[in-house]
Write a protein that holds these residues in place. Structure first.
Motif, short mmCIF file in Angstrom:
data_model
loop_
_atom_site.label_atom_id
_atom_site.label_comp_id
_atom_site.label_asym_id
_atom_site.label_seq_id
_atom_site.Cartn_x
_atom_site.Cartn_y
_atom_site.Cartn_z
N LEU A 133 -16.66 -0.98 -5.80
CA LEU A 133 -15.21 -1.17 -5.61
C LEU A 133 -14.41 -0.03 -5.37
O LEU A 133 -13.55 0.03 -4.58
CB LEU A 133 -14.70 -1.99 -7.01
N ARG A 134 -14.82 0.91 -6.17
CA ARG A 134 -14.04 2.30 -5.60
C ARG A 134 -14.26 2.46 -4.36
O ARG A 134 -13.08 3.02 -3.46
CB ARG A 134 -14.39 3.21 -6.55
N LEU A 135 -15.36 2.47 -3.78
CA LEU A 135 -15.62 2.80 -2.47
C LEU A 135 -15.08 1.89 -1.47
O LEU A 135 -14.43 2.19 -0.56
CB LEU A 135 -17.10 2.81 -2.09
N LEU A 136 -14.93 0.37 -1.71
CA LEU A 136 -14.26 -0.37 -0.94
C LEU A 136 -12.85 -0.10 -1.12
O LEU A 136 -12.11 -0.70 0.05
CB LEU A 136 -14.61 -1.74 -1.74
N LEU A 137 -12.12 0.40 -1.68
CA LEU A 137 -10.69 0.75 -2.00
C LEU A 137 -10.42 2.17 -1.37
O LEU A 137 -9.29 2.65 -1.28
CB LEU A 137 -10.39 0.54 -3.44
N THR A 138 -11.65 2.95 -0.82
CA THR A 138 -11.29 4.35 -0.55
C THR A 138 -11.13 4.53 0.99
O THR A 138 -11.60 4.02 1.62
CB THR A 138 -12.52 5.32 -0.68
N ILE A 145 -6.44 1.73 -4.93
CA ILE A 145 -7.17 2.61 -5.56
C ILE A 145 -6.58 3.35 -6.89
O ILE A 145 -7.27 3.98 -7.88
CB ILE A 145 -7.47 3.92 -4.62
N LYS A 146 -5.40 2.72 -7.20
CA LYS A 146 -4.60 3.26 -8.34
C LYS A 146 -4.65 2.38 -9.53
O LYS A 146 -4.47 2.62 -10.63
CB LYS A 146 -3.24 3.40 -7.84
N ASN A 147 -5.17 1.00 -9.21
CA ASN A 147 -5.17 0.13 -10.30
C ASN A 147 -6.37 -0.61 -10.45
O ASN A 147 -6.58 -1.45 -11.60
CB ASN A 147 -4.11 -0.93 -10.30
N PHE A 148 -7.54 -0.43 -9.85
CA PHE A 148 -8.66 -1.22 -9.68
C PHE A 148 -9.37 -1.05 -11.22
O PHE A 148 -9.93 -1.96 -11.81
CB PHE A 148 -9.51 -0.84 -8.70
N TYR A 149 -9.35 0.15 -11.68
CA TYR A 149 -9.83 0.54 -13.09
C TYR A 149 -9.45 -0.27 -14.09
O TYR A 149 -10.29 -0.81 -14.82
CB TYR A 149 -10.16 2.06 -13.34
N GLU A 150 -8.13 -0.26 -14.10
CA GLU A 150 -7.50 -0.93 -15.35
C GLU A 150 -7.67 -2.48 -15.30
O GLU A 150 -7.95 -3.15 -16.16
CB GLU A 150 -5.84 -0.71 -15.12
N ILE A 174 0.87 -1.35 0.00
CA ILE A 174 0.20 -0.03 0.00
C ILE A 174 0.86 1.09 0.06
O ILE A 174 0.43 2.19 -0.71
CB ILE A 174 -0.73 0.20 1.28
N HIS A 175 1.98 1.19 0.76
CA HIS A 175 2.71 2.16 0.81
C HIS A 175 3.48 2.68 -0.41
O HIS A 175 3.47 3.68 -1.18
CB HIS A 175 3.82 2.30 1.85
N ALA A 176 3.78 1.37 -1.28
CA ALA A 176 4.41 1.65 -2.62
C ALA A 176 3.40 2.22 -3.58
O ALA A 176 3.84 3.22 -4.48
CB ALA A 176 4.89 0.35 -3.14
N ARG A 177 2.29 1.56 -3.58
CA ARG A 177 1.23 1.93 -4.56
C ARG A 177 0.53 3.22 -4.40
O ARG A 177 0.16 4.02 -5.24
CB ARG A 177 -0.03 0.76 -4.81
N GLU A 178 0.03 3.61 -2.99
CA GLU A 178 -0.41 4.73 -2.84
C GLU A 178 0.05 6.00 -1.97
O GLU A 178 -0.50 6.91 -1.58
CB GLU A 178 -2.00 4.17 -1.93
N ALA A 179 1.30 5.47 -1.46
CA ALA A 179 2.18 6.67 -0.77
C ALA A 179 1.42 6.77 0.63
O ALA A 179 1.27 7.85 1.14
CB ALA A 179 2.35 7.69 -1.30
#
Length: 468
Positions: free
Chosen positions: A214-219, A195-200, A147-152
């Protein structure tokens, strides 16, 4: 008297200087008998300083308890992997027996004899939180790092670390299977949903409603230990945690916290993150609250700072109040399409196909359905659960009120039946993660249910559970 002694013991560690740890005073002492969490009484900088000074001793104490209870070594099964194919399933009984006893000796005794002689293996007792007086969510290192690497975003607490070795936790990141697209197999592509890759990853596979859920579950939203207030347990002010921080890829990463359903603090038992696989067939949610829909569960946890069960504290931190007809419904739509991993040896009724199963697996199924009494709660036709709550009354075997690392071991009470589908993917086991392997789980229920399985029947049963 035992309960009073347990509360006094907790109070002593929280107020009289944490004598077990040998420090002056805990950074966030809690009265042992309160319902609401009191406001902080020290500046954040002082709290952090004290917590960081105590951390090594906190972790040593928990490690000592774990090593006293369990064999934590890496002993993988031969050629048995979790569903993603990247991590082996651990073998053997890890709970340590009292000196001079055997599993056969214990199985021959009555619960009263075991209790009177204090012979229940400590690994069968409820497992304490790594820091009971504080509690809160604790994440494994691989989830924190990813999570730190992907979302800081930093989920690392300055007061505690995760306490179990990696070999006794689920595969990471776990695969994702969808009821709407079983032909696709694992749709995660070996990645952790963020939250950074779910759409792709999900574009073209799920519906617009599911994508928004899914967006809300990752927010991330404010949570007790991860927020902007001075009682947080992270160094930098945080936007909080997301639902899928614990339920990594809709499965579990073995993150844990304390049950929201019990007070005082000393009695709150450890609660492991459960898998969201097969949620479409579950009718009750939460180990104790028995919330009747995933919508109820989703909304309740958002309103009460996730698993702290305190709407007052949550409101102060900036509680998220999701819209029930729209946002909550969309989150539920996404959760309800998460499937179990494939079980190619099972027929549509949840029974082994004799043409595909081995003789040992078929023998294990016979134990499961008969002598072992497993199927009375884990019903094959309903995804190996029964949507009921059951009280094993484990306190028949031990003295209530024993204190382990500031946790008072009280009766578990009714706990919901968890599904056994894909169970090899979900160590550790039981609602608090007190059992490290499937073999431990078989020994536990053999003793608690008094079914007196033979050594071979236990091996057969484990072999069967691996097929699910």
């Amino acid at each position: 008297m035992r309960r009073q002694s347990a509360l006094l013991a907790f109070c002593g560690s929280a107020f009289a200087g944490a004598t077990v740890l040998g420090f002056g005073a805990l950074s966030d002492p809690l009265p042992p008998d309160v319902t609401y969490r009191p406001l902080p009484t020290m500046p954040f900088s002082e709290v952090r300083k004290i917590d960081e000074a105590q951390k090594d001793a906190v972790m040593r104490r928990q490690r000592s308890l774990l090593e006293r209870r369990y064999d934590l070594s890496d002993k993988p099964m031969d050629n048995v992997m979790m569903s993603g194919g990247m991590k082996p399933v651990q073998d053997g009984v890890r709970v340590k027996l009292p000196e001079g006893t055997t599993w056969e000796d214990l199985a021959a005794m009555t619960p009263a004899e075991i209790k009177d002689r204090n012979l229940l293996p400590e690994g069968f007792l409820p497992l304490p939180h790594v820091k009971q007086a504080t509690g809160g969510q604790v994440f494994p290192a691989h989830q924190i790092d990813e999570i730190h690497a992907r979302e800081a975003r930093d989920l690392r607490r300055f007061d505690v670390d995760f306490d179990l070795p990696d070999n006794l936790t689920p595969e990471f990141p776990p695969p994702i299977f969808l009821t709407t697209h079983p032909e696709l197999g694992d749709v995660s592509r070996g990645q952790l949903l963020t939250i950074k890759n779910f759409y792709e990853l999900m574009n073209g596979i799920i519906t617009p409603v599911q994508m928004e859920g899914l967006r809300l579950l990752l927010t991330p939203f404010p949570q007790e230990e991860f927020n902007q207030t001075e009682d947080r347990k992270v160094a930098d002010q945080s936007t909080g945690v997301a639902c899928l921080d614990c339920h990594a890829n809709f499965h579990t990463n073995a993150a844990f916290h304390l049950t929201p359903d019990v007070r005082p603090q000393a009695d709150r038992f450890r609660l492991d993150t459960t898998s969201l696989r097969g949620l479409f067939n579950q009718q009750i949610h939460g180990s104790k609250r028995s919330l009747r829909s995933v919508e109820d569960f989703t909304e309740f946890e958002q309103r009460t700072a996730y698993f702290n069960g305190d709407h007052v504290s949550a409101t102060r931190k900036g509680v998220n109040l999701p819209d029930r007809p729209n946002q909550v419904a969309m989150m539920a739509q996404m959760q309800n399409i998460i499937d179990f991993p494939p079980a190619p040896k099972l027929d549509p009724f949840g029974r082994l196909d004799p043409a595909r199963a081995t003789p040992q697996e078929l023998a294990g199924e016979k134990v499961f359905m008969g002598k072992g009494r497993c199927a009375e709660c884990h019903v094959p036709q309903t995804e190996f659960m029964d949507n009921n709550m059951h009280d094993l009354k484990l306190e028949r075997f031990y003295r209530i009120g024993q204190v382990f690392n500031d946790f008072a071991a009280m009766p578990d009470g009714p706990i919901k039946t968890f599904t056994l589908r894909g169970i090899k993917d979900s160590p550790p086991y039981m609602h608090d993660g007190r059992l490290m392997t499937l073999a431990d789980t078989v020994e536990f229920f053999n003793l608690v249910l008094g079914v007196k399985l033979t050594g071979q029947e236990k091996k057969d049963l484990v072999s069967y559970l691996l097929t699910l």
